[in-house]
Design an enzyme around this catalytic site. Structure first.
Site, PDB file in Angstrom:
ATOM      1  N   HIS A 100       0.810  -1.210   0.000  1.00  0.00           N
ATOM      2  CA  HIS A 100       0.000   0.000   0.000  1.00  0.00           C
ATOM      3  C   HIS A 100       0.846   1.265   0.000  1.00  0.00           C
ATOM      4  O   HIS A 100       0.376   2.321  -0.427  1.00  0.00           O
ATOM      5  CB  HIS A 100      -0.967  -0.018   1.182  1.00  0.00           C
ATOM      6  CG  HIS A 100      -2.112  -0.957   0.986  1.00  0.00           C
ATOM      7  ND1 HIS A 100      -3.378  -0.704   1.447  1.00  0.00           N
ATOM      8  CD2 HIS A 100      -2.193  -2.152   0.344  1.00  0.00           C
ATOM      9  CE1 HIS A 100      -4.188  -1.689   1.115  1.00  0.00           C
ATOM     10  NE2 HIS A 100      -3.475  -2.592   0.447  1.00  0.00           N
ATOM     11  N   HIS A 264      -1.509 -12.652  -2.173  1.00  0.00           N
ATOM     12  CA  HIS A 264      -2.573 -13.367  -1.468  1.00  0.00           C
ATOM     13  C   HIS A 264      -2.189 -14.799  -1.092  1.00  0.00           C
ATOM     14  O   HIS A 264      -3.000 -15.536  -0.543  1.00  0.00           O
ATOM     15  CB  HIS A 264      -3.854 -13.342  -2.303  1.00  0.00           C
ATOM     16  CG  HIS A 264      -4.456 -11.980  -2.396  1.00  0.00           C
ATOM     17  ND1 HIS A 264      -5.571 -11.692  -3.149  1.00  0.00           N
ATOM     18  CD2 HIS A 264      -4.099 -10.810  -1.810  1.00  0.00           C
ATOM     19  CE1 HIS A 264      -5.866 -10.409  -3.036  1.00  0.00           C
ATOM     20  NE2 HIS A 264      -4.981  -9.857  -2.229  1.00  0.00           N
TER      21      HIS A 264
END
Length: 715
Positions: A100, A264
């Site tokens: 992020h 993920h």
């Protein structure tokens, strides 16, 4: 009677009060259409506690880098009671923090990214998508405190994510340090016009018609909504958003699949309860929270009771190990993924009847097994035909997947770093990558004075040489350190054909300068810049600094599509506007000025000087002889014997007040220097009779700053 009661209640001046406690109106409130020069005043030296003489590169090089990495590895499994690690390992948490930090990068203007440590400040520290990352940064504080100035927050936020992958057995391509910190929010970055979180008033007719330079689909998101467009759980529509957004962040389909699957493979999403139980973000939290946000009253408020995205569960059965589990599960339950709601009410997918070995451990108690899940964005990886083909190949070839992920992760974290010459540390990969815009080393052994003499007699005009050098150098943007004169890509596609570069004139100039470069053993890049500097010396009689050593890039070194985003749609310095836009020419000029790292006085001096040297897209703004560097543009601009009249959206004519005769023409770029009160104040300084020498010195200094902006090879 006491008429000063209100003053007695508040014994301090209101200059430092926030807008929430003070109804004081700013100039921008009174005059909303006023040109805001604030973009040029960002990151003033007064905000930097380390001082302007601090050399971060030198400090970084003095650090025990191996010890730092060892300490970061230790942090990964040192679970703290105040924010316990899922599965006893903070690795997935730090990967999200790093992702992020870097994922705000967008190719449109090169802004965003991890290069400044901006995640520490608003709005990023309080974006909905960055929920609870305030805790990740606090977990790193003991390391930052120990190593101090030798590691910036910007570098630490990136390195932590790389070490996290290493610590869980994942593939790592390398790390390059060298990101100095900023010390206040980057208020010059446009994140969208929406006035509420998760708004998406940024599209035209289709989801592909996303407002430039934005990349994220909604206000406050890094990439896309994991539940699908605006929460619509349609994997194919989600794929459209993913493809458009990741392309605007410099990623192709293969890199997109690799990043999604690799990221993920680790960790879990958090949506243990009602999102209404989550408190204010850090910037809105109370003073006693000390910068923490998102206080959660669901259960313990942490661990298995955490509420962040609203989605709940792990993607794989082994959330802290690098494996092929992500693709294993996606394809194993290909036809049986079922849309369900998380405890927080978010859309997510889970296998209808999962096998026991495909269950994930509980975040706090490994003996408890819970279902794995996928988001709508994950489902896009097997529902979109192109993504599915890549996913299938990666599933069947784990080594290829690992290499693709490592390279894409490295690119994600370094895309805004610019040339590899800026990278620091022992983990910098040797391989040159096309997205790093490589430039071969140029020669410094040729006779500069002999080449300068040849340039003086080459027959090109001062304006032609100055404009070509400017066109070559002014592509630079300090947001992601791309562009600039090094490499002489102005002679290659796509730059040689850009309208702003006057292709016919450029072809003529290059036909003269390229043979001179070859004859003197210099690069074309150096020769273009030297020609501009020589022209200014001819026009001013003053010496102009020049540093040799630029190289010439080849077509093989150049990703044409990648460079297309650098095309100037507007250049106030050259009086160029490709077409009319919703944004005014002068606002676009300020944006370009900021990307060049220039101040308002530097911008003003350059524009006035360029006009005096005959540089303009046409005759507008050319009010002097064109072969002398002087302040005539400013003295003419401030002439009170004429009155200006608009003749088009970006065209104006000056008429003699007495006779009504047309005297001269101009653009908004020209006239804003006289209409804006701050810019007029600067223009008046340069127009004064006693400041001709100062103007010339300021112009040459600003010119040299642009010509050398990309010279990281000579730092």
């Amino acid at each position: 009677m006491h008429h000063h009661d209100s003053d007695a209640k508040c014994p301090v001046m209101h200059g430092a009060m926030t807008s929430s406690t003070n109804d004081k109106r700013s100039n921008q409130d009174w005059w909303p259409n006023q040109l805001n020069l604030g973009i040029l005043h960002q990151h003033d030296a007064k905000s930097n506690p380390l001082g302007v003489d601090f050399d971060y590169a030198a400090a970084f090089k003095s650090m025990d880098y191996d010890a730092l990495k060892k300490d970061l590895h230790a942090v990964m499994t040192d679970s703290q009671d105040w924010w316990p690690a899922d599965y006893g390992h903070y690795g997935p948490f730090f990967i999200r923090m790093t992702w992020h930090a870097a994922g705000t990068y967008r190719i449109g203007d090169g802004r965003g990214g991890a290069g400044t440590g901006a995640q520490r400040f608003a709005p990023l520290n309080s974006w909905p998508d960055n929920g609870n990352l305030d805790k990740a940064r606090r977990l790193l504080w003991p390391v930052k405190q120990k190593y101090g100035n030798k590691i910036s927050w910007a570098d630490l936020l990136v390195l932590a994510g790389i070490v996290a992958i290493e610590s869980m057995g994942g593939p790592v391509f390398g790390f390059g340090g060298g990101r100095p910190d900023i010390w206040h929010p980057e208020e010059d970055i446009y994140w969208g016009s929406e006035d509420e979180w998760l708004g998406d008033d940024r599209y035209g007719e289709t989801r592909q018609d996303l407002e430039n330079p934005l990349a994220a689909v909604q206000m406050g998101l890094i990439y896309v909504n994991p539940e699908g467009p605006n929460g619509n759980p349609d994997p194919l529509l989600s794929a459209q958003d993913i493809r458009e957004t990741f392309a605007r962040m410099a990623m192709n389909d293969e890199e997109t699949v690799a990043l999604t699957a690799g990221g993920h493979t680790f960790g879990k999403a958090h949506g243990a309860g009602d999102a209404g139980q989550v408190g204010a973000e850090p910037e809105g939290a109370s003073i006693e929270e000390q910068g923490f946000g998102w206080a959660n009253t669901h259960g313990s408020g942490k661990g298995r009771d955490t509420i962040t995205s609203g989605i709940e569960g792990a993607w794989t059965a082994n959330p802290t190990e690098w494996d092929n589990g992500y693709f294993d599960l996606l394809f194993k339950y290909d036809d049986s993924w079922t849309l369900v709601k998380s405890p927080a009410g978010a859309n997510q997918w889970t296998p209808a009847n999962p096998d026991p070995e495909d269950m994930a451990p509980d975040a706090e108690d490994a003996s408890i097994k819970v279902p794995t899940m996928m988001t709508t964005a994950d489902m896009a990886m097997i529902r979109d035909p192109a993504y599915r083909e890549i996913s299938k190949r990666f599933h069947e070839n784990p080594d290829e997947f690992g290499d693709a992920f490592a390279r894409a992760w490295f690119k994600l974290l370094h895309r805004d770093m610019g040339p590899k010459a800026r990278y620091l540390g022992p983990d910098v990969p040797q391989e040159d990558l096309i997205w790093q815009d490589p430039v071969p080393t140029g020669s410094t052994s040729y006779d500069v004075n002999a080449l300068k003499t040849a340039i003086k007699g080459c027959g090109l005009s001062i304006a032609e040489m100055v404009e070509t050098a400017w066109a070559s150098a002014s592509t630079f943007r300090n947001s992601d350190m791309r562009g600039g004169a090094n490499g002489a890509r102005i002679r290659l596609a796509p730059q040689k054909d850009w309208a702003a570069n006057k292709p016919e004139q450029l072809s003529k100039v290059l036909a003269v300068l390229e043979p001179l470069a070859q004859a003197h053993g210099a690069s074309v890049a150096d020769t273009i810049v030297l020609a501009g500097c020589t022209a200014i010396e001819m026009a001013s009689g003053e010496s102009v600094p020049f540093t040799p050593g630029r190289g010439d890039a080849s077509d093989e070194d150049t990703d044409v599509d990648s460079f297309a985003v650098l095309e100037p749609r507007a250049c106030g310095f050259r009086n160029f506007l490709k077409k009319n836009y919703a944004v005014s020419p002068e606002e676009m000029m300020l944006d370009r000025t900021q990307l060049l790292g220039l101040s308002a006085p530097e911008m003003t001096a350059l524009i006035g000087g360029m006009r005096s040297l005959g540089v303009s897209s046409d005759t507008r703004g050319l009010w002097g002889a064109g072969d002398t560097l002087d302040n005539s543009f400013f003295t003419t601009l401030l002439d009170m014997n004429v009155a200006w009249t608009a003749t088009g959206s970006n065209s104006y004519v000056a008429r003699n007040r007495s006779t009504g005769e047309d005297v001269r023409t101009a653009t908004r770029y020209d006239l804003v220097l006289g209409s804006n009160s701050q810019l007029r104040a600067i223009a008046e300084v340069y127009a004064q009779d006693d400041n001709q020498a100062m103007f010339t010195a300021h112009f040459i200094a600003a010119w040299s700053k642009v010509m050398d902006a990309d010279r990281f090879d000579s730092a």
